[in-house]
Design a protein around this motif. Structure first.
Motif, PDB file in Angstrom:
ATOM      1  N   CYS A 462       0.909  -1.241  -0.127  1.00 28.91           N
ATOM      2  CA  CYS A 462      -0.014  -0.033   0.095  1.00 28.91           C
ATOM      3  C   CYS A 462       0.847   1.391  -0.083  1.00 28.91           C
ATOM      4  CB  CYS A 462      -0.959   0.068   1.274  1.00 28.91           C
ATOM      5  SG  CYS A 462      -2.265  -1.133   1.245  1.00 28.91           S
ATOM      6  N   SER A 463       1.869   1.396   0.655  1.00 24.36           N
ATOM      7  CA  SER A 463       2.649   2.306   0.890  1.00 24.36           C
ATOM      8  C   SER A 463       3.364   2.914  -0.371  1.00 24.36           C
ATOM      9  CB  SER A 463       3.873   2.203   1.905  1.00 24.36           C
ATOM     10  OG  SER A 463       4.807   3.172   1.908  1.00 24.36           O
ATOM     11  N   ALA A 464       4.023   1.712  -0.962  1.00 27.21           N
ATOM     12  CA  ALA A 464       4.723   1.804  -2.558  1.00 27.21           C
ATOM     13  C   ALA A 464       3.518   2.187  -3.355  1.00 27.21           C
ATOM     14  CB  ALA A 464       5.213   0.331  -2.850  1.00 27.21           C
ATOM     15  N   ALA A 465       2.295   1.645  -3.538  1.00 23.98           N
ATOM     16  CA  ALA A 465       1.447   2.033  -4.448  1.00 23.98           C
ATOM     17  C   ALA A 465       1.222   3.400  -4.263  1.00 23.98           C
ATOM     18  CB  ALA A 465       0.152   1.173  -4.308  1.00 23.98           C
ATOM     19  N   GLY A 466       1.060   3.969  -2.882  1.00 24.60           N
ATOM     20  CA  GLY A 466       0.617   5.291  -2.920  1.00 24.60           C
ATOM     21  C   GLY A 466       1.691   6.154  -3.394  1.00 24.60           C
ATOM     22  N   ALA A 546      -4.635  -5.228  -0.531  1.00 23.23           N
ATOM     23  CA  ALA A 546      -3.289  -4.446  -1.200  1.00 23.23           C
ATOM     24  C   ALA A 546      -2.572  -4.643  -2.464  1.00 23.23           C
ATOM     25  CB  ALA A 546      -2.163  -4.773  -0.072  1.00 23.23           C
ATOM     26  N   LEU A 547      -2.952  -5.992  -2.835  1.00 19.08           N
ATOM     27  CA  LEU A 547      -2.369  -6.499  -4.074  1.00 19.08           C
ATOM     28  C   LEU A 547      -3.241  -5.750  -5.210  1.00 19.08           C
ATOM     29  CD1 LEU A 547      -0.685  -8.072  -5.908  1.00 19.08           C
ATOM     30  CD2 LEU A 547      -2.116  -9.916  -5.366  1.00 19.08           C
ATOM     31  N   ASP A 548      -4.443  -5.858  -4.948  1.00 14.49           N
ATOM     32  CA  ASP A 548      -5.555  -5.344  -6.157  1.00 14.49           C
ATOM     33  C   ASP A 548      -5.180  -3.689  -6.289  1.00 14.49           C
ATOM     34  OD1 ASP A 548      -6.657  -7.774  -6.373  1.00 14.49           O
ATOM     35  OD2 ASP A 548      -8.231  -7.320  -5.222  1.00 14.49           O
ATOM     36  N   PHE A 549      -4.946  -3.074  -5.247  1.00 18.24           N
ATOM     37  CA  PHE A 549      -4.606  -1.625  -5.304  1.00 18.24           C
ATOM     38  C   PHE A 549      -3.498  -1.632  -6.010  1.00 18.24           C
ATOM     39  CE2 PHE A 549      -2.898   2.234  -2.685  1.00 18.24           C
ATOM     40  CZ  PHE A 549      -3.188   3.025  -3.652  1.00 18.24           C
ATOM     41  N   SER A 550      -2.253  -2.216  -5.769  1.00 18.48           N
ATOM     42  CA  SER A 550      -0.989  -2.194  -6.513  1.00 18.48           C
ATOM     43  C   SER A 550      -1.185  -2.397  -7.864  1.00 18.48           C
ATOM     44  CB  SER A 550       0.022  -3.106  -5.768  1.00 18.48           C
ATOM     45  OG  SER A 550       0.003  -2.738  -4.306  1.00 18.48           O
TER      46      SER A 550
END
Length: 594
Positions: A462-466, A546-550
């Motif tokens: 989540c942090s990396a995606a944001g 989290a994976l879906d967000f990424s």
């Protein structure tokens, strides 16, 4: 010489047990489809194995490692991995549907047409493919009378040519026989010209400059002495009056004749010993041809406005002098007036222009800069990178470095000039393991991709995606010309940037952009919940969420950024009317990104 056509680029290579590489390392230098060669940025710490990859390419294509140094002296470099008994082997896959291999014998698993020792791969036989930092730093250490030998590994058809022992013996005997006549002529001239014997140079070209200065001093002394009463003549004036200029000129002619003959013989001997097969007449011709190009290059990059030009003068034997001319018409040696950084820049330009000249004769347009830009002054780095990117348009450029700031400068320059490239990082876990290449984690999307591939924790993803989304929006809000509410000092957050970009993606672009935006919008709450701030509810985020967000961020990135040079999707106005058009500004995205 007939130019081979078409030219070759490097698509991939496989390296076995070569220098710092233990076992096998496979590297692709092409786009994801494997058919379009890309320029390369390879970064790695000192000792990570960057030079092993560079040396492997040159070893396979040229049959040996470039040995340019003072006087062309040989520098043997070990190519085997010293921790293993298996022989080294390298294969290179080229763009013209051919694969070449060197080394390994029957023990290697590598395939390709085998080239024996001494034979070079055609289209890579006219000059080395690598310009190294030590080449730049040692260039000015070579005396002018030997400098052509710096290019002893250019324009060679075959490294297996054997020197003629009889010719070497004759040259050695001639040089020895000329030693005493040369010393005698030096003493005679020093006496006639009233100059110190120890200050007489050996190079014929420099001797001429010293003689011209001596004659000017002699003439001036005579004029001053003639204007004085005879009873007031100084000792120096009396010597000057008694000296016969014709005697000085005659003694110089004898001296320079012997010096030129000896210098030419020494050059022939070095060529016969160290670089059989090199045609110095062709090298001389190339050096003369690039003089104007080097002048143009240096003027375009350097901030030295007093420099009017650079003169490359090629003499007999191995003499190659370089002079800088000023706007006042004065010619001076570069080492006398240029800083160390400016000298490095000039050497880099000369070597680069020699490669360009060789490409016009049939050398493939592939060039590798091995840590050379560290030698360029900080003031000129961006200008040098920008100029060479344009000068080498259409070339496959490899830039190998260890400085991360330089990595960013090179990447930005490549993007501005529409150079399709890959950026990778070479990492080595410890001294006993072989290095491995991974996507350079210089951008947030790279770090997100690594996080997804490693199936990191939900909070980490989540942090990396944001962060990746924020990096994307900073670029897209400008390229798509979206509306943003002004903030003090223009410090925008994700909440400021996303609405405008989301609106353009959903309303002005066709599918799949709208669906990708919807998908990101659906999971955007995870950025605040788990990716940006600490709170106890973040612990409940499921790994799949989290994976879906990424994955949603990755999908949006593939649609809105060129996957080769990372240029953002941009808004353009149509030629007629006010309708907007959206396209990548780079040329490498002419085809659908993979």
């Amino acid at each position: 010489m007939q130019v081979p056509s078409p030219q070759d680029f490097i698509l991939s290579c496989s390296i076995e047990n070569f220098r710092g590489i233990r076992g096998r390392l496979d590297i692709s230098f092409a786009d994801p489809r494997g058919n379009k060669p890309l320029s390369q940025i390879i970064i790695g710490d000192n000792g990570s194995g960057k030079s092993s990859i560079v040396d492997a390419l040159e070893f396979c294509l040229r049959g040996r490692l470039s040995r340019r140094s003072t006087g062309g002296r040989k520098r043997k470099r070990e190519v085997s991995n010293v921790t293993i008994s298996a022989p080294p082997a390298v294969s290179v896959n080229l763009s013209q549907q051919r694969e070449v291999r060197r080394g390994g014998g029957t023990q290697t698993r590598l395939t390709g047409e085998l080239y024996q020792q001494g034979l070079m791969v055609d289209r890579f036989h006219l000059c080395p493919v690598v310009i190294r930092r030590q080449h730049i730093e040692s260039f000015w250490e070579v005396p002018a009378e030997q400098r052509q030998e710096f290019f002893f590994d250019y324009l060679r058809e075959d490294f297996d040519l054997i020197s003629n022992p009889t010719q070497i013996a004759e040259l050695e005997h001639l040089i020895e026989a000329l030693e005493e006549p040369l010393n005698s002529a030096r003493r005679e001239y020093a006496k006639a010209a009233n100059c110190a014997l120890g200050k007489l140079p050996e190079a014929p070209s420099t001797l001429r400059s010293v003689h011209k200065r001596n004659m000017a001093l002699l003439d001036g002394a005579k004029q001053r002495a003639a204007a004085k009463p005879s009873d007031r003549l100084t000792k120096r004036d009396r010597i000057a009056l008694e000296r016969n200029r014709a005697e000085a000129e005659a003694s110089f002619d004898r001296l320079v004749t012997i010096a030129e003959r000896r210098s030419a013989s020494q050059g022939q001997l070095r060529v016969a010993r160290d670089s059989p097969g090199t045609d110095l007449s062709r090298v001389s011709s190339l050096l003369r041809d690039i003089s104007q190009s080097v002048t143009n290059d240096f003027a375009a990059i350097s901030t030295l406005d007093w420099v009017a030009g650079v003169e490359l003068s090629v003499g007999e034997g191995t003499d190659f002098s370089i002079m800088v001319t000023t706007h006042k018409g004065r010619s001076v040696e570069p080492t006398q007036v240029l800083s160390e950084a400016a000298l490095d820049l000039l050497a880099l330009l000369i070597l680069t222009e020699m490669q360009i000249a060789c490409s016009k004769l049939g050398q493939s347009p592939v060039i590798i800069f091995d840590d050379v830009f560290q030698s360029v002054d900080t003031v000129n780095r961006t200008r040098t990178l920008d100029y060479l990117s344009k000068r080498l348009k259409g070339w496959q450029i490899f830039i190998v470095l260890h400085d991360r700031l330089m990595r960013d400068l090179v990447a930005n320059t490549f993007r501005r000039n529409n150079v399709a490239f890959q950026a990778r990082e070479l990492v080595r876990e410890n001294s006993t393991e072989s290095p491995r290449l991974r996507n350079d984690l210089g951008t947030a999307i790279d770090r997100l991709n690594q996080s997804v591939e490693a199936r990191a924790s939900a909070l980490t993803m989540c942090s990396a995606a944001g962060v990746a989304l924020e990096e994307m929006l900073n670029a897209l809000s400008v390229s798509l010309q979206t509306s943003v509410t002004r903030r003090r000092e223009d410090r925008y957050t994700l909440g400021d940037l996303w609405p405008g970009v989301n609106r353009v993606l959903r309303k002005e672009l066709e599918e799949p952009a709208a669906s990708a935006a919807d998908r990101v919008d659906q999971y955007l709450v995870l950025r605040n919940l788990a990716g940006a701030h600490y709170n106890k509810w973040a612990q409940s985020v499921a790994a799949q969420e989290a994976l879906d967000f990424s994955v949603a961020i990755q999908a949006l990135h593939k649609i809105t950024f060129c996957q080769l040079c990372l240029s953002p999707l941009s808004r353009f106005r149509a030629i007629s009317g006010s309708k907007s058009m959206f396209a990548f500004p780079c040329k490498c995205s002419a085809e659908e990104p993979a």
